[in-house]
Design an enzyme around this catalytic site. Structure first.
Site, PDB file in Angstrom:
ATOM      1  N   LEU A  33       0.806  -1.233   0.000  1.00  0.00           N
ATOM      2  CA  LEU A  33       0.000   0.000   0.000  1.00  0.00           C
ATOM      3  C   LEU A  33       0.839   1.283   0.000  1.00  0.00           C
ATOM      4  O   LEU A  33       0.421   2.302   0.518  1.00  0.00           O
ATOM      5  CB  LEU A  33      -0.989   0.013   1.184  1.00  0.00           C
ATOM      6  CG  LEU A  33      -2.008  -1.129   1.231  1.00  0.00           C
ATOM      7  CD1 LEU A  33      -2.941  -0.974   2.443  1.00  0.00           C
ATOM      8  CD2 LEU A  33      -2.858  -1.175  -0.050  1.00  0.00           C
ATOM      9  N   TYR A 141      15.318   3.210 -12.791  1.00  0.00           N
ATOM     10  CA  TYR A 141      14.047   2.479 -12.898  1.00  0.00           C
ATOM     11  C   TYR A 141      14.064   1.562 -14.128  1.00  0.00           C
ATOM     12  O   TYR A 141      13.695   0.384 -14.056  1.00  0.00           O
ATOM     13  CB  TYR A 141      12.887   3.475 -12.970  1.00  0.00           C
ATOM     14  CG  TYR A 141      11.558   2.852 -13.314  1.00  0.00           C
ATOM     15  CD1 TYR A 141      10.834   2.123 -12.377  1.00  0.00           C
ATOM     16  CD2 TYR A 141      11.014   2.990 -14.598  1.00  0.00           C
ATOM     17  CE1 TYR A 141       9.607   1.549 -12.703  1.00  0.00           C
ATOM     18  CE2 TYR A 141       9.788   2.422 -14.931  1.00  0.00           C
ATOM     19  CZ  TYR A 141       9.094   1.701 -13.979  1.00  0.00           C
ATOM     20  OH  TYR A 141       7.893   1.127 -14.305  1.00  0.00           O
ATOM     21  N   ARG A 208       4.797   9.705 -26.670  1.00  0.00           N
ATOM     22  CA  ARG A 208       4.624   8.442 -25.940  1.00  0.00           C
ATOM     23  C   ARG A 208       3.485   7.687 -26.614  1.00  0.00           C
ATOM     24  O   ARG A 208       2.672   8.272 -27.332  1.00  0.00           O
ATOM     25  CB  ARG A 208       4.206   8.702 -24.478  1.00  0.00           C
ATOM     26  CG  ARG A 208       5.196   9.513 -23.648  1.00  0.00           C
ATOM     27  CD  ARG A 208       6.390   8.659 -23.241  1.00  0.00           C
ATOM     28  NE  ARG A 208       7.353   9.408 -22.437  1.00  0.00           N
ATOM     29  CZ  ARG A 208       8.364  10.121 -22.929  1.00  0.00           C
ATOM     30  NH1 ARG A 208       8.526  10.235 -24.224  1.00  0.00           N
ATOM     31  NH2 ARG A 208       9.203  10.736 -22.129  1.00  0.00           N
TER      32      ARG A 208
HETATM   33  N1  LIG Z   1       1.358   2.468 -15.428  1.00  0.00           N
HETATM   34  C1  LIG Z   1       2.171   2.345 -16.454  1.00  0.00           C
HETATM   35  O1  LIG Z   1       2.049   3.054 -17.441  1.00  0.00           O
HETATM   36  C2  LIG Z   1       3.274   1.300 -16.437  1.00  0.00           C
HETATM   37  C3  LIG Z   1       4.137   1.254 -17.544  1.00  0.00           C
HETATM   38  C4  LIG Z   1       5.142   0.298 -17.546  1.00  0.00           C
HETATM   39  C5  LIG Z   1       5.271  -0.594 -16.500  1.00  0.00           C
HETATM   40  N2  LIG Z   1       4.429  -0.506 -15.425  1.00  0.00           N
HETATM   41  C6  LIG Z   1       4.599  -1.457 -14.337  1.00  0.00           C
HETATM   42  O2  LIG Z   1       3.329  -1.972 -13.993  1.00  0.00           O
HETATM   43  C7  LIG Z   1       3.284  -2.236 -12.598  1.00  0.00           C
HETATM   44  C8  LIG Z   1       2.069  -1.583 -11.971  1.00  0.00           C
HETATM   45  O3  LIG Z   1       2.145  -0.184 -12.187  1.00  0.00           O
HETATM   46  P1  LIG Z   1       0.966   0.804 -11.773  1.00  0.00           P
HETATM   47  O4  LIG Z   1       0.939   1.896 -12.755  1.00  0.00           O
HETATM   48  O5  LIG Z   1      -0.263   0.028 -11.510  1.00  0.00           O
HETATM   49  O6  LIG Z   1       1.530   1.423 -10.419  1.00  0.00           O
HETATM   50  P2  LIG Z   1       0.888   1.534  -8.962  1.00  0.00           P
HETATM   51  O7  LIG Z   1       1.833   2.380  -8.174  1.00  0.00           O
HETATM   52  O8  LIG Z   1      -0.518   1.976  -9.053  1.00  0.00           O
HETATM   53  O9  LIG Z   1       0.922   0.033  -8.465  1.00  0.00           O
HETATM   54  C9  LIG Z   1       2.035  -0.555  -7.843  1.00  0.00           C
HETATM   55  C10 LIG Z   1       1.526  -1.297  -6.637  1.00  0.00           C
HETATM   56  O10 LIG Z   1       2.610  -2.004  -6.042  1.00  0.00           O
HETATM   57  C11 LIG Z   1       2.604  -1.769  -4.627  1.00  0.00           C
HETATM   58  N3  LIG Z   1       3.999  -1.881  -4.203  1.00  0.00           N
HETATM   59  C12 LIG Z   1       5.029  -1.063  -4.534  1.00  0.00           C
HETATM   60  N4  LIG Z   1       6.174  -1.533  -4.016  1.00  0.00           N
HETATM   61  C13 LIG Z   1       5.859  -2.669  -3.350  1.00  0.00           C
HETATM   62  C14 LIG Z   1       6.608  -3.605  -2.613  1.00  0.00           C
HETATM   63  N5  LIG Z   1       7.933  -3.476  -2.471  1.00  0.00           N
HETATM   64  N6  LIG Z   1       5.972  -4.652  -2.043  1.00  0.00           N
HETATM   65  C15 LIG Z   1       4.625  -4.812  -2.201  1.00  0.00           C
HETATM   66  N7  LIG Z   1       3.863  -3.944  -2.883  1.00  0.00           N
HETATM   67  C16 LIG Z   1       4.465  -2.891  -3.468  1.00  0.00           C
HETATM   68  C17 LIG Z   1       2.010  -0.387  -4.455  1.00  0.00           C
HETATM   69  O11 LIG Z   1       1.448  -0.169  -3.187  1.00  0.00           O
HETATM   70  C18 LIG Z   1       0.962  -0.371  -5.565  1.00  0.00           C
HETATM   71  O12 LIG Z   1      -0.270  -0.879  -5.113  1.00  0.00           O
HETATM   72  C19 LIG Z   1       4.617  -1.764 -12.025  1.00  0.00           C
HETATM   73  O13 LIG Z   1       5.465  -2.882 -11.937  1.00  0.00           O
HETATM   74  C20 LIG Z   1       5.135  -0.812 -13.073  1.00  0.00           C
HETATM   75  O14 LIG Z   1       6.548  -0.770 -13.084  1.00  0.00           O
HETATM   76  C21 LIG Z   1       3.438   0.431 -15.371  1.00  0.00           C
END
Ligand SMILES: NC(=O)c1ccc[n+]([C@@H]2O[C@H](COP(=O)([O-])OP(=O)(O)OC[C@H]3O[C@@H](n4cnc5c(N)ncnc54)[C@H](O)[C@@H]3O)[C@@H](O)[C@H]2O)c1
Length: 325
Positions: A33, A141, A208
């Protein structure tokens, strides 16, 4: 199947959880969270509030014995990765290695990994980028997201752990949060709805590719039973520049809110940020060919679904909740 979704309280993870439950899977969520929200959690999923590095993670695996792990938990703030690369590596690399170790130990069949097509390649040398494009990330990252792909490859070769890597474009839609510098659509919409001009880093010409959340979720569903030991772009391959994105949002926000003044709004321009590339578009050809995945929601329609959510958020949740306090 029983599917453990890390990051299942976050933006992408929570939509995936909803859909997995809808089609009859059993779902377990592990999330600390930090950027996810309790209100995103589907009550039909079993929830463990824990970081990936929690010493109790093994017990969760032992108790739940998931068939598949969908790995979405990550620190995903590029700026934070620049200022605190150790924090980024601890969560994204070490946390993922621990997760993979548990997957091997407790007999998980497959890991579906959320990687980042927008950051692993660095500044592309050709467009659209395919999965064979050289890897040259320009942020910690991007390095950390890519490093985990290597560990999955190794776990597949040495321990027969199956995987699919999904390298996402810029995913957007309801539940995306507007802090941390990622999620430009949520950031722009949030500030424009407050009547404040958004900041464009650079001159607005950087591009993008944006993909609506439901399309990203469908790619995840296809990876449950296909795409073994493969890497795929999840993108519609269409480049949009920031200036155009701003104009589209202006039109939608203006028509939804009826605020005439919005049409006169101009963005504020600032220096480009460290670790950000100028242009990108990911080719979706491979996932279309192998898995038959086709994006369904055009950008305009996706934006029209996203803006009302951003608007409702500003009235439903006070700032402290939206900021994740
Ligand atoms: N949103 C995008 O455009 C995008 C693009 C490329 C990759 N991603 C990848 O998709 C995934 C989800 O991204 P998102 O946009 O939903 O982000 P988000 O921040 O909404 O979701 C990430 C979730 O992981 C949880 N979290 C973070 N670190 C943690 C840890 N160490 N242990 C347990 N929980 C943890 C956070 O509380 C959150 O609920 C990520 O891995 C991100 O790198 C997202």
């Amino acid at each position: 199947m029983k599917i453990l979704v890390t990051g299942g309280a976050g933006f992408i993870g929570s939509h995936l959880v909803d859909r997995l439950l809808e089609i009859g899977h059993e779902v377990v969520v592990v999330d600390n969270l930090t950027t996810g929200y309790r209100h995103n959690l589907n009550p039909c999923a079993k929830f463990y509030e824990a970081p990936l590095l929690d010493p109790g993670l093994g017990e969760i695996f032992q108790r739940e014995k998931p068939d598949i792990v969908s790995h979405h938990a990550a620190q995903n703030d590029v700026r934070r990765s620049n200022t605190d690369p150790i924090f980024d590596a601890q969560h994204n690399i070490i946390g993922s290695i621990r997760l993979i170790q548990h997957c091997i130990k407790y007999g998980v069949k497959k890991v579906i990994y959320a990687s980042s097509g927008g950051t692993v390649y660095g500044e592309p040398t050709y467009l659209p980028v395919d999965e064979a494009h050289p890897i040259a990330p320009i942020s910690p990252y991007g390095i950390s997201k890519h490093t985990v792909e290597h560990y999955l490859f190794l776990a597949s070769a040495n321990a027969d752990l199956n995987y699919t890597v999904l390298r996402y474009a810029n995913i957007y839609g309801p539940r995306q949060h507007s802090r941390g510098g990622s999620g430009v659509i949520a950031i722009f919409a949030d500030s424009m709805l407050k009547g404040e001009p958004p900041t464009i880093f650079g001159d607005g010409s950087s591009t993008r590719d944006y993909l609506f959340i439901s399309d990203a979720v469908e790619a995840n569903l296809l990876a449950l039973s296909g795409g073994d030991r493969e890497i795929y772009h999840v993108s519609n391959g269409e480049q949009i520049n920031l200036e155009e994105l701003f104009c589209r949002l202006k039109g939608i926000i203006g028509s939804i809110t009826g605020r005439e003044g919005i049409f006169e709004m101009s963005p504020v321009y600032a220096e480009p940020r460290l670790g950000e590339i100028h242009r990108i578009a990911l080719s979706p050809e491979k996932i279309q060919r192998d898995l038959g995945w086709l994006p369904q929601i055009p950008l305009q329609e996706g934006l029209e679904q996203t803006v009302p959510y951003c608007r409702s958020l500003s009235t439903v949740f006070p700032t402290s909740v939206r900021e994740g306090a």
